[in-house]
Write a protein that holds these residues in place. Structure first.
Motif, PDB file in Angstrom:
ATOM      1  N   ARG A  63       0.830  -1.205   0.000  1.00  0.00           N
ATOM      2  CA  ARG A  63       0.000   0.000   0.000  1.00  0.00           C
ATOM      3  C   ARG A  63       0.869   1.261   0.000  1.00  0.00           C
ATOM      4  NH1 ARG A  63      -5.841   1.414   0.516  1.00  0.00           N
ATOM      5  NH2 ARG A  63      -5.504   3.573  -0.040  1.00  0.00           N
ATOM      6  N   VAL A  64       1.920   1.226   0.788  1.00  0.00           N
ATOM      7  CA  VAL A  64       2.813   2.383   0.846  1.00  0.00           C
ATOM      8  C   VAL A  64       3.453   2.611  -0.522  1.00  0.00           C
ATOM      9  CG1 VAL A  64       4.999   3.191   1.786  1.00  0.00           C
ATOM     10  CG2 VAL A  64       3.284   2.250   3.308  1.00  0.00           C
ATOM     11  N   ARG A  65       3.854   1.533  -1.116  1.00  0.00           N
ATOM     12  CA  ARG A  65       4.439   1.626  -2.460  1.00  0.00           C
ATOM     13  C   ARG A  65       3.416   2.227  -3.427  1.00  0.00           C
ATOM     14  NH1 ARG A  65       7.243   1.849  -7.132  1.00  0.00           N
ATOM     15  NH2 ARG A  65       7.059   0.032  -8.473  1.00  0.00           N
ATOM     16  N   GLY A  66       2.166   1.823  -3.274  1.00  0.00           N
ATOM     17  CA  GLY A  66       1.124   2.351  -4.143  1.00  0.00           C
ATOM     18  C   GLY A  66       0.871   3.826  -3.901  1.00  0.00           C
ATOM     19  N   GLU A  67       0.902   4.220  -2.624  1.00  0.00           N
ATOM     20  CA  GLU A  67       0.566   5.619  -2.295  1.00  0.00           C
ATOM     21  C   GLU A  67       1.729   6.551  -2.582  1.00  0.00           C
ATOM     22  OE1 GLU A  67      -2.366   6.874  -0.942  1.00  0.00           O
ATOM     23  OE2 GLU A  67      -3.280   4.907  -1.238  1.00  0.00           O
ATOM     24  N   PHE A 120       4.209  -6.274  -6.902  1.00  0.00           N
ATOM     25  CA  PHE A 120       3.878  -4.851  -6.768  1.00  0.00           C
ATOM     26  C   PHE A 120       5.059  -4.018  -6.292  1.00  0.00           C
ATOM     27  CE2 PHE A 120      -0.022  -7.257  -6.036  1.00  0.00           C
ATOM     28  CZ  PHE A 120      -0.797  -6.751  -7.054  1.00  0.00           C
ATOM     29  N   MET A 121       6.167  -4.677  -6.022  1.00  0.00           N
ATOM     30  CA  MET A 121       7.323  -3.953  -5.494  1.00  0.00           C
ATOM     31  C   MET A 121       8.189  -3.449  -6.644  1.00  0.00           C
ATOM     32  SD  MET A 121       7.583  -3.545  -2.374  1.00  0.00           S
ATOM     33  CE  MET A 121       6.463  -3.828  -1.054  1.00  0.00           C
ATOM     34  N   PRO A 122       9.029  -2.446  -6.375  1.00  0.00           N
ATOM     35  CA  PRO A 122       9.874  -1.932  -7.452  1.00  0.00           C
ATOM     36  C   PRO A 122      10.746  -3.064  -8.020  1.00  0.00           C
ATOM     37  CG  PRO A 122      10.005  -0.528  -5.537  1.00  0.00           C
ATOM     38  CD  PRO A 122       9.228  -1.724  -5.132  1.00  0.00           C
ATOM     39  N   ASN A 144      -8.464  -1.741  -0.056  1.00  0.00           N
ATOM     40  CA  ASN A 144      -9.521  -0.940  -0.647  1.00  0.00           C
ATOM     41  C   ASN A 144      -8.939   0.259  -1.361  1.00  0.00           C
ATOM     42  OD1 ASN A 144     -12.094  -1.729  -0.657  1.00  0.00           O
ATOM     43  ND2 ASN A 144     -12.552  -1.064   1.433  1.00  0.00           N
ATOM     44  N   ASN A 145      -9.377   0.453  -2.610  1.00  0.00           N
ATOM     45  CA  ASN A 145      -8.956   1.635  -3.362  1.00  0.00           C
ATOM     46  C   ASN A 145      -7.450   1.771  -3.490  1.00  0.00           C
ATOM     47  OD1 ASN A 145     -11.483   2.349  -3.842  1.00  0.00           O
ATOM     48  ND2 ASN A 145     -11.361   4.408  -2.944  1.00  0.00           N
TER      49      ASN A 145
END
Lengths: 114, 929
Positions: free
Chosen positions: A92-96, B670-672, B762-763
């Motif tokens: 989530r942090v990576r996404g934000e 989802f990680m770099p 969520n979102n």
């Protein structure tokens, strides 16, 4: 055997602490997971090391200490919950924020390169 | 009871002015005055009893465990102060009504005033030292509000801040002192403390306690070197100055000294510190009062001087000195309140308080001038006014003490000099304002104020004269009542105006003549004084405050860098520092228990674990490799469990390992993708050092535990597992029966974590790369046929196994946790092999509901035992004979385990399935409400 066991636990702890001290979220989550292994082994060993004495009431002369096992069993499951939570948090942090750097962007340590 | 009402009325009534804000000012003033008058009336009703030697008390327990009770007493000393507080308070309220302008928020003013009044009353009537301290702090706060009343003026804000900082700091010191005293005496009630007076004085902590209490008293009463806040507090409206800085707030310190004199006083330490502080303050204040050009500044410094005088008398501590101190408290309150009000009238009528501008007002304000002359004469100590009497008593005491040995003569000499200065500034007040040529450039054309604004001053001036002429008639009763409380010595209240020609009279005469002479030569003195560089206390204070904040800012910046790595490193470092000495104290690490022989399998296992762990750490830049290494560690841990007789743990660990590695591989997506550069060498060295230390400590502790004999409570569980829990797998019986409450908590935590993750997802806007780091696209076949086929075949098998594991759990390794994880793993396999759409199409079930149902089942199983009048989670079991299966046991514990089972499935799938859906059209979104 005791020394071997203790050394193993110590090594696991040391490696996990090293990982936790990294500046990126993924190694930290791996470090936390490994630390929980070390802690579980440590707690488990408070019942001392016993072979071939399962805590199942039956035809044995003596039994190993069941209490640490019961504690560690729940600890494993809770540890999983924690690992899962922290990894999702990292995602989530990576996404934000667009980065997996754990330090504040403007802090002196944040060269963004660890 | 009425005592409590007296104290509480001002607090309760403090809301009235605020409620009446929209009404007329007269209404607000009337409400405030009525409340005060009621309280005053009740006090006067109690007064005769107190004067007869009774002590009305009120007691209500509040926090007895802290020694804090709401206990009040009204003895002679309390009565003296309470009369001043309420009596002068009433006059101030009337005066303030005329003083405040239409633009001022009088509701707020009177509310703060009442708050302050109640706090002061609380201080003087407290029968419990902690309660006293609480009221003490309330006065600091309410005076802060009052000093800063005109908060649009920067000097008012500054003065308020300074007063709060100084008196607040003193309050903390006082609290420490009170705690010490209470600790020695064993109670915070005054009776007990008075009874333990000798013990306290001879205790080794007497001096620290004394110093702390004195620090509190001296800051509050503006004693040297803390006097500087008082002149700056003059930024307050004049009624506040008249009330707080003459009659009440600054007297709180004096009151405390008088209150604790029987406990802390009459020792050499007390005498030296208190007397010298008082003397220094008296001279300091008097000297500077002489040069102030601001009327209120002059009065502020004279207040400091007079407070010093009272402090000095309390320090001398003979019966006569104590009486003089109490008497001067009374006198000073009357004349100083009057003088401040006069200063306010002058300010109000002329628009200026500057002595350089004001002069010759005798024509314009004749009536005010008469009042000023009377009150100033009292301040200067002119015969027939009350100030004269107490000042002469000071002279008597100063000549009679022999406490400084051969230097004792200094005390009367310095006292006389102080009195001379006092005369000089009193003359200045009257002469400077009302005489000489008529001032022409005043902001306003002066004329007499309304009668009611003068009335309070008239009353006070009359008191000055009345007490001055007939002290025994007006003051003897209350003074003797107060003396009984303060003085440990026998005494006789005998105040006379005329004692014949003696040394004190000569000193008084000298003081008057000297004062006139000083005033006449004030210009020379002023130019003399100008040679010295005077540091403004305000700047010094501001500088100190700035230094302190800068230092702490720097410190904070250095500690709080925003680097989490550094925080963790610091925490670990501190832990090491604390643990290492303890480890050193163990003396011998090996506890002497018989060691188990090492076998080859164990050595190989250990080597694999250690290498895999090191590999995980070393290859952490190559994340997939690192993760694979971690999974090796996890699997080895599960083997360790089975090796040392823990089959349940091994199974749990195995399944958890699989599930969490899958989760982390998912997360990796989802990680770099770019591999970051390595840390600097110094940082790696630091981290290895820290990690090595922590690992070494943990390993040593583990070894120490392993080699020491075990002493466990598990005998109970082993003995009662079958008879009490109906199961032979003791670990499972502990989980679902003996320690079922813990397990209930644990599955709840699991469910909450899953819910938290659900919310986090969520979102979420994840980074979804469409190719790998080198630009190669992902493989187009998402669900290989082989895996699809195998996984579909495995599902029923896995479910059957899980049911089997679940059912046998009570007697053989297994149980709800493990079975749940197996089911979850089988479901996850379906997701992986066939895709989300495929699973959703066949099994569209809400995992949140599953997890909550699981927790509910476990909870209601526990609650069910209440129906049978048993404790929460008491289990019940019986054996039934099934036709084919044979003897079968039914236990309520299995129902509980079912709850565990469902929760684990629900939570695990909630986490993994939701996360896996991130890349699909089913990804969770915030629903629109």
């Amino acid at each position: 055997m005791e020394a071997l066991y203790a050394t193993t636990v110590g090594m696991l702890t040391a490696c996990s602490i090293y990982l936790i001290l990294r500046g990126r979220s993924f190694p930290i989550v791996i470090g936390i997971t490994m630390l929980s292994y070390a802690v579980n082994l440590f707690l488990f060993s408070t019942g001392r090391l016993v072979m071939n004495e399962l805590p199942i009431i039956g035809n044995q002369a003596s039994y190993t200490d069941p209490l640490p096992q019961a504690l560690v069993l729940t600890a494993i499951v809770i540890g999983f919950a924690m690992t899962a939570y922290s990894i999702i948090l990292a995602v989530r942090v990576r996404g934000e924020l667009g980065t997996d750097e754990v330090n504040e962007p403007d802090s002196s340590d944040a060269e963004g390169q660890r | 009871m009425s005592l409590a009402i007296i104290v509480l009325i001002p607090f309760i009534a403090a809301v009235l002015p605020l409620l009446a804000r929209q009404r007329s000012r007269l209404m607000i003033t009337t409400l405030t005055a009525t409340a005060t008058a009621t309280s005053f009336g009740l006090l006067l009703a109690l007064a005769p009893a107190v004067l007869n030697g009774e002590t009305p008390q009120f007691f209500a327990t509040w926090l007895p465990s802290l020694g804090l009770d709401f206990s009040l007493r009204l003895d002679g000393l309390s009565l003296l102060f309470a009369t001043l507080i309420l009596g002068i308070g009433l006059l101030i309220i009337i005066y303030a009504h005329y003083y405040l302008s239409e633009n001022d928020d009088s509701g707020r003013f009177f509310a703060c005033m009442l708050l302050f009044m109640g706090s002061m009353l609380g201080i003087v009537t407290s029968d419990n030292l902690i309660l006293l301290w609480m009221f003490w702090e309330l006065t600091s706060i309410s005076s802060f509000l009052l000093i800063g009343y005109w908060f649009h003026q920067s000097n008012a804000r500054r003065g308020a801040r300074m007063a709060l900082a100084i008196t607040g700091a003193g309050g903390l010191a006082l609290l420490a002192g009170i705690l010490l005293i209470g600790n020695i005496a064993g109670s915070y009630q005054l009776e007990a403390i008075f009874a333990a007076a000798d013990e306290i004085r001879s205790h080794s902590l007497y001096l620290p306690a004394l110093l702390l209490v004195l620090l509190g008293a001296f800051t509050k009463s503006a004693q040297f070197p803390f006097q500087f806040w008082l002149p700056h507090a003059m930024a307050a409206p004049t009624p506040v100055s008249a009330y707080l800085h003459s009659a009440t707030m600054v007297k709180a310190g004096i009151f405390l000294l008088a209150r604790l004199y029987p406990v802390l006083g009459s020792t050499p330490e007390w005498f030296t510190i208190v007397t010298l502080t008082g003397l220094a303050t008296m001279l300091f204040g008097a000297y500077f009062a002489l040069f102030k050009t601001d009327l209120k500044g002059l009065l502020a410094f004279s207040t400091i001087s007079h407070l010093g005088l009272i402090t000095m008398l309390l320090g001398l501590g003979t019966a006569g000195a104590l009486l003089a101190a109490l008497f001067h408290i009374l006198n000073h309150a009357t004349f100083k309140a009057g003088l401040f009000m006069i200063a306010g009238i002058i300010d109000h009528e002329t628009g200026s308080r500057d002595l350089r501008k004001l002069s010759g007002l005798r024509k314009a304000l004749p009536f005010t001038m008469v009042l000023a002359v009377i009150t100033s004469a009292s301040m200067a100590g002119v015969p027939l006014f009350n100030g004269f009497l107490s000042k002469e008593m000071l002279f008597v005491e100063s000549t009679e003490q022999h406490l400084f040995g051969g230097l004792s003569w200094l005390v009367p000499v310095l006292a006389t000099i102080g009195a001379m200065l006092s005369v000089a500034y009193s003359i200045r007040f009257v002469h400077g304002v009302f005489f000489d040529k008529v001032a022409t450039n005043l902001p306003k054309q002066p004329h007499e104020p309304p009668l009611m604004m003068r009335a309070p001053v008239i009353l006070l001036a009359m008191l000055c004269v009345a007490v001055g002429i007939a002290p025994m008639f007006f003051a003897a009763d209350i003074l003797s009542a107060a003396m009984t409380i303060v003085s440990p010595y026998s005494f006789e209240v005998d105040i006379a105006i005329w004692h014949g020609f003696n040394l004190p009279l000569l000193m008084s005469a000298l003081a008057l003549i000297g004062g006139v002479a000083i005033y006449a030569n004030r210009d020379e003195l002023l130019s003399f004084s100008r040679q010295f560089e005077h540091h403004d206390a305000k700047d010094v204070f501001a500088r100190i405050v700035k230094t302190v904040t800068n230092t702490s800012d720097n410190l904070m910046n250095r500690i709080e860098t925003g680097s989490l790595q550094r925080y963790i490193a610091a925490m670990l470092g501190i832990t090491i520092i604390f643990v290492l000495p303890e480890l050193y104290n163990i003396v011998q690490l090996d506890g002497g228990r018989e060691h188990m022989p090492v076998n080859a399998v164990s050595i190989v296992g250990a080597i694999i674990v250690v290498l895999a762990a090191i590999g995980t750490a070393a290859f952490h830049h190559q994340r997939l490799t690192s993760l694979m290494m971690l999974s090796v560690v996890g699997l080895m841990v599960s083997l360790i469990f089975i090796h040392f007789s823990a089959p349940d743990l091994a199974m749990t660990q195995l399944v958890v390992e699989v599930v969490s590695i899958i989760l982390m591989i998912l997360a990796l997506f989802f990680m770099p993708q770019r591999i970051p550069k390595a840390s600097s060498g110094g940082r790696v060295a630091r981290d290895i050092l820290l990690a090595g230390f922590v690992g070494g400590i943990v390993g040593s502790l583990n070894y120490a535990i392993l080699t020491r004999p075990a002493n466990s409570i598990s005998e109970f569980f082993l003995a009662n597992s079958v008879s009490g829990g109906g199961g032979t797998n003791v670990v499972n019986v502990i989980l679902v029966d003996f320690r079922g409450f813990d397990t209930l908590g644990e599955i709840t935590v699991l469910a909450i974590a899953a819910a938290g993750i659900h919310k986090l997802l969520n979102n979420l806007r994840p980074f979804m790369p469409s190719s790998d780091v080198d630009g190669r696209p992902w493989h187009r076949v998402k669900h290989p046929l082989l895996v699809q086929t195998v996984s579909q075949a495995i599902l029923p098998l896995a479910l059957m196994v899980s049911v089997y594991i679940f059912l046998r759990g009570h007697n053989l390794p297994g149980g709800g946790f493990i079975a749940g994880l197996i089911t979850a793993a089988a479901m996850i396999l379906q997701y992986m092999a066939n895709g989300v759409d495929w699973v959703k199409h066949r099994f569209d079930y809400n995992y949140q509901t599953l997890a909550s149902v699981g927790v509910m089942i476990a909870l209601f199983t526990g609650l069910g035992s209440w129906v049978f009048g048993k404790n929460f989670l008491t289990s019940w079991f019986t054996h039934v004979h099934w036709p084919i299966v044979g003897e079968f046991e039914i236990a309520t514990a299995i129902l509980f385990d079912l709850g565990v089972y469902l929760t684990v499935i629900g939570a695990t799938l909630m986490i993994l399935a939701n996360f896996g859906q991130m890349t699909t059209r089913h990804r969770p979104r915030q629903e629109k409400h």
